[in-house]
Each structure stands twice: as C-alpha cells, then as structure tokens.
Design a protein around this motif. Structure first.
Motif, short mmCIF file in Angstrom:
data_model
loop_
_atom_site.label_atom_id
_atom_site.label_comp_id
_atom_site.label_asym_id
_atom_site.label_seq_id
_atom_site.Cartn_x
_atom_site.Cartn_y
_atom_site.Cartn_z
N PRO A 40 52.20 -12.81 13.25
CA PRO A 40 51.55 -13.01 12.02
C PRO A 40 49.89 -12.67 12.07
CG PRO A 40 52.71 -14.84 13.02
CD PRO A 40 52.71 -13.71 14.03
N ARG B 39 49.95 -9.09 10.87
CA ARG B 39 50.18 -9.09 9.37
C ARG B 39 49.03 -9.41 8.47
NH1 ARG B 39 55.04 -9.83 6.83
NH2 ARG B 39 55.95 -10.42 8.58
N ASP B 40 48.19 -10.42 9.16
CA ASP B 40 47.29 -10.85 8.23
C ASP B 40 46.05 -9.78 8.20
OD1 ASP B 40 46.76 -14.50 9.04
OD2 ASP B 40 47.91 -13.35 7.78
N ILE C 112 47.28 -7.15 5.80
CA ILE C 112 47.06 -7.59 4.14
C ILE C 112 45.48 -7.41 3.78
CG2 ILE C 112 47.58 -9.48 2.73
CD1 ILE C 112 50.30 -9.85 4.03
N ARG C 113 44.90 -7.88 4.59
CA ARG C 113 43.59 -8.15 4.33
C ARG C 113 43.13 -6.59 4.16
NH1 ARG C 113 41.36 -10.50 8.80
NH2 ARG C 113 42.78 -12.29 8.69
N ASN D 215 44.31 -5.26 0.78
CA ASN D 215 43.48 -5.85 -0.21
C ASN D 215 41.96 -5.16 -0.54
OD1 ASN D 215 45.48 -7.38 -1.53
ND2 ASN D 215 45.18 -8.90 0.05
N TYR E 158 44.53 -0.42 -1.50
CA TYR E 158 45.67 0.47 -1.30
C TYR E 158 47.02 0.22 -1.96
CZ TYR E 158 49.49 2.72 1.65
OH TYR E 158 50.45 3.33 2.09
#
Lengths: 331, 331
Positions: B32, B35-36, B39-40, B43, B47
């Motif tokens: 996790p 993943r965080d 994703i950060r 954003n 991308y």
C-alpha cells in the motif's frame, strides 16, 4: 447499458461513498488498506467513475464532443446546416487548441452509447445539435457535471446555455411579408414538431394569421426537399385557391417550388412563397427564393463561445440572434 | 505536447517502471505504501498511462475513432468519398454496438491533438482515412497498442492492416481503354503525389505507356474539380495535339471536361477522357463519363471488418478490391 454505481462499489468495498470518491480522485486521505479495497472493488465491478476517474487519469482531454442527433445520411446531405455548424465549430475550437469529436446519434442505441461515452470522461464538454422531442441527453450530461451547450433552444425543460435565432420573430416577418404583398390565403409547410425550430416557426405563422383574422392552412414536413414537395401537393388538394406559402426552411421551399411547377402554378403570379434559412441554393432557384436569413455561422460561433466561457464570466446564458428578410422574386 | 513518461513517474516515486505499471493496472501485488507513492507521482506529474490507465477506468469505451486527415471544408464538400466511407463505417460499427467518433485532422496541430486523444485511451480502435505523406500517426498508434486499420494502403512503411482497391491495375485498364480506342497522345491528370492513390494511379498510367512506347504528358491536381480544370488548361498548353486524358479521379475529370469545352475541344471527338471512382455525378456530365468503378462501400466495409476481427482470426491483413471499367460516352 447498466453501469455499476458508486453505491455498489462502496458496498462491495465495505466503505462509505465519500471514501470511494476520495480514492478514485486520487486523494491520499484514506488508509492504504481501504484504498486497496476500493480499487479492487472498482476493478471487479468495472465501475466507470466519470469525472472523478478522469481527473485521476488526466486533467483534460482537450476535446469537445459535437453530438448531432441525426443519422449520417441526414448529416451528409444537401442540407448545409450541419456542415456549416461543424465547420464553424471546428474552426473556433481549433483556435482554442481543442479537438472536435463528432458523434452522430440518429437512434436510441447510439444515444445510449453517446451518453456512456460522455459519462466515461472522454470529452471536456459537449455541444448538442438537432435535438428532437424529449431528448434525455441534456439532463443526463448536466447531471454528470460535464459542460454542455445547445445549438438552438432545447425542446426539454432543462437549464442549458444555448444560442438560437429568433425563430418566432423570423416566421412572423415572413408571413407579414406575404400579407403586405396582398396575399389572402396563406398556407405553411411546417418543420417537424418534435424540434424547436419546427414548433417556433409554426408559432410565428399562427401569431400573424390570428391577428389578421385569416385561417391556418398547415402541412408538416421534416425539413427535407422531398417532404416539401409532398406537403405542397397536399396543401393544393386541401385548398386549391391558396395564393401563398411560408415554408419553414429553404429545402422544403425548393421542393414546394417543384410541386407548384408540376401543378401548373406560376410563382409568384399565382402563388407566392417565402422560405427560411437563406442557404446558398436559395439564390439559384427558378425564381430565386425570398427567405429569412438564419445566421448559422454566427449562431455556431456564439454556441462555442458559451461553452468556452466559464459560467461565472458569461454575460448571459442565452444568445438569440436576429433574422433578416431577404427579398428575391418568389414572394 | 510533451507528456510525462513512465520513467519520470518511476523516478518521482522512487520505484521501478514495472511497479508503476502494476499500480496503474490496478494489480494488488505492491505494498500500500508504494501504491500511494505511485499514485501521488501520477497525479503530480499529470501522467497519462495509456491503455494501462484505460483498463483501470473501464475495460472498453465502445467507440472507434475515424480519423480523416483533411480539413472540414474538404470532408463536407462535393467529393462523395468521405461521406460514403463515414456512412458505411457508421452502419457497420453500429451493428457491432460501437459508436463512431469522427475526428478531422487537417493540420499538424490537430494531428498532435488526435494523437494525444488516442493515447489517452478514449477509443478502442482507430480507422485512418486520407493519409498524406510521412504521416506519423500510424506508427504512433501502433506503438500505443491501440488496434488501427487504414482505408487505403498507408504511404509510410508501417505494418498496418488495410483495405484498398487496385489503384495500379485500375489506372492500367483506363489507359489501355484509351489506347484500344485508337488514341495516340494520352495525357494524365495525376492526384496528389503525397497520397498512395495519387502515386499508384500515376504508376498504372506510366506502366501502360512504357509498354506502348508512347511518351508521358503529366499534370498534377489535388483531387478537386477546380484542380482538374487548371491541370487540363496546362496540359493543352504543353501539348495542343493531345487526344486523350486519364484523370486520376472523377472530380478532376469533371473539371477537365469544363476546361476542354472552354477551349473549344469536343469530347470524345477531339479528346477522349476516362476518370476514376464512378461517383454519381459521372453519370450526369455532358457527355457522361467513362470511368473506373472504385468500390468505396465494399472497401469501407472491409476496413471495418479488419478492425473488428482479432489479428489471430483474420484470413489476411490486406484486402485489395478489384476495379471495373464503366464505359459511357467520354472515352
């Protein structure tokens, strides 16, 4: 057709709807475990998170959908309305570095596909053209939060920015022209009554005749040339003594001219005729067509500007452009 | 124009490219925390993860892009090629419950926008029409892993399924017809030489004249009627004694007929002319036009079928349809 809802994702993941929204928005305010559970539920259900997901993938698509509610045969036809609107909107949007994405939706299935496509976040905004009847698209798109404008006043009660021409006032001027030139039995070939342009131009015709104490003689076409010819033959049967016709667009007027010639009526000696739109072909009919100029380019430009201007910065949400009588020889 | 790469995201997040791919694919095989971080980074950089992200958001868009590399004025013109291809493709794709998304890309900026749009995962497949010169789109779309087919053989060396007609063989038949009817000085009005149809129809003309020991008399148009008239006037100046013309499409042949009439030449008595395409207008010229039938509907249908058939299930990746000589009065 049925898409999984936000609720379904929340239930599958065992979290609140707000949590699902935060995850698909890419916000880092939930625990990694919960984020995992939500993403797993999204993937398992095949959930389409609309603008939320769109902002995860990319901020903008730099494209604007132009949705024409007509079949391809109508859009690529002799009617110059569609090509003029598409050309004008393309030019205006290219100047703003936006790509026009043209979608023709001439039946219920393609309407549903277009709605799903827009819900999928594949365009930044939508322009609607040629809406018929109780079209559910405007309300559906508004609910999605996608900016949407209409070419012409929408036929449904939905608060939508639009650009239109003065259909009622234009039709009134056309019929008044026929009265002013001494005509007494004035018929009309109306457009399709599930379209605002059809309804409003018939209203204009009735407004003037009601004031003048003359009776209505109405046939209905579908804005094609063939329908104008059929309607004209029907009017001549209904009232062989009619001496004038207001056709709700030029293509129907051109069909009517043909039917009048075949019936041995001289234009304008026996029957005067006035059209609506001032398409290029109106100059080349025999005799040349008197008509109301419908400012298609200006109206399409105004529609694009409404879409590109944020609501807070707009002077107004509705633009109504004046029409103008162009006198030639037919009436 | 410059989009952040997968590498940039991996660097920002401090992970491998494979890890970034797994996260944007929604696979639950990373921790996790990682993943965080990914994703950060996605954003922050904005991308666009192409098909990877597309599969996160939705499996399919149920839409197919039809990219026409021409400006709107060309697509909505008297040339029936585009409208016929669009109508046919719409009908075939609607039968498969796919929506056609039409994009006109008549200049470099719109080409770049269309490429970004397709890279954004907004369509399931792409059909290319009217490609010119060294168009970078086919290679770019192939690299994205988006299925793509072409109406006509691509002008660039890229391995792309396509449907075409036999342009070389058709042009050879047209020129042979002129030779067989006794013509000795046969000119050609070629199409644009940055397009395969332009190149191949000129090759067919040259193939036959080379065999017959006659010399080439060539002018070049751009497939519009006006360009046919201009080219015809130029040919008459270059060789006033020419007695036949092969025009690489019917619209240019129609322009040439007009120029021949203005120059006082009788068709076919003084000059024979054969066109290519067999558009509807070819039947109504004065005199009616002898031409090569180009099976536009069948070719468009074959293009759609290639796109809808998975590569492993296809008999072949290229479909070449035969042309047919239609003899009327002009040659």
């Amino acid at each position: 057709m049925k898409r999984p809802t936000l609720e379904a994702v929340a239930a599958r993941a065992g979290v609140s709807r707000a949590t699902v929204s935060r995850v698909v928005n890419g916000q880092a305010t939930v625990t990694p475990e919960i984020r995992d559970a939500v993403i797993r539920a999204v993937n398992e259900l095949g959930y389409v998170p609309n603008s939320a997901a769109r902002s995860l993938v990319t901020q903008r698509t730099d494209s604007i959908a132009l949705v024409v509610s007509e079949p391809p045969t109508r859009v690529f036809s002799e009617d110059p309305l569609f090509s003029t609107v598409i050309r004008t909107a393309s030019r205006e949007l290219e100047a703003a570095d936006k790509q026009v994405v043209l979608m023709l939706a001439g039946n219920a299935q393609s309407h549903a596909r277009v709605e799903r496509y827009i819900a999928g976040g594949h365009v930044d905004g939508v322009m609607l053209i040629s809406m018929h009847g109780a079209d559910p698209l405007p309300a559906a798109i508004t609910r999605m939060g996608v900016p949407v404008v209409s070419y012409g006043r929408p036929a449904v009660a939905v608060d939508l920015p639009y650009a239109d021409n003065d259909n009622v006032g234009g039709a009134e001027s056309a019929v008044r022209r026929l009265l002013d030139t001494g005509r007494r039995r004035i018929a009309t070939i109306a457009g399709p009554l599930d379209m605002i342009a059809g309804q409003d131009r018939l209203t204009g015709y009735r407004n003037v005749l009601r004031d003048s104490d003359r009776r209505s003689i109405v046939a209905i076409g579908d804005f094609t040339r063939e329908s104008g010819a059929v309607a004209m033959r029907q009017l001549l049967e209904d009232d062989p003594k009619l001496d004038a016709v207001f056709a709700a667009n030029d293509l129907m007027a051109i069909g009517a001219l043909q039917a009048l010639r075949q019936a041995g009526r001289r234009v304008p000696d026996d029957v005067s005729i006035v059209g609506f739109d001032d398409i290029e072909a109106a100059r080349y009919t025999e005799p040349p067509l008197t008509t109301m100029r419908h400012p298609i380019v200006e109206q399409a430009t105004a529609m694009v500007r409404l879409l590109l201007t944020p609501p807070a910065e707009r002077d107004r949400d509705q633009v109504i452009l004046p029409t103008e009588l162009v006198v030639r020889e037919s009436g």
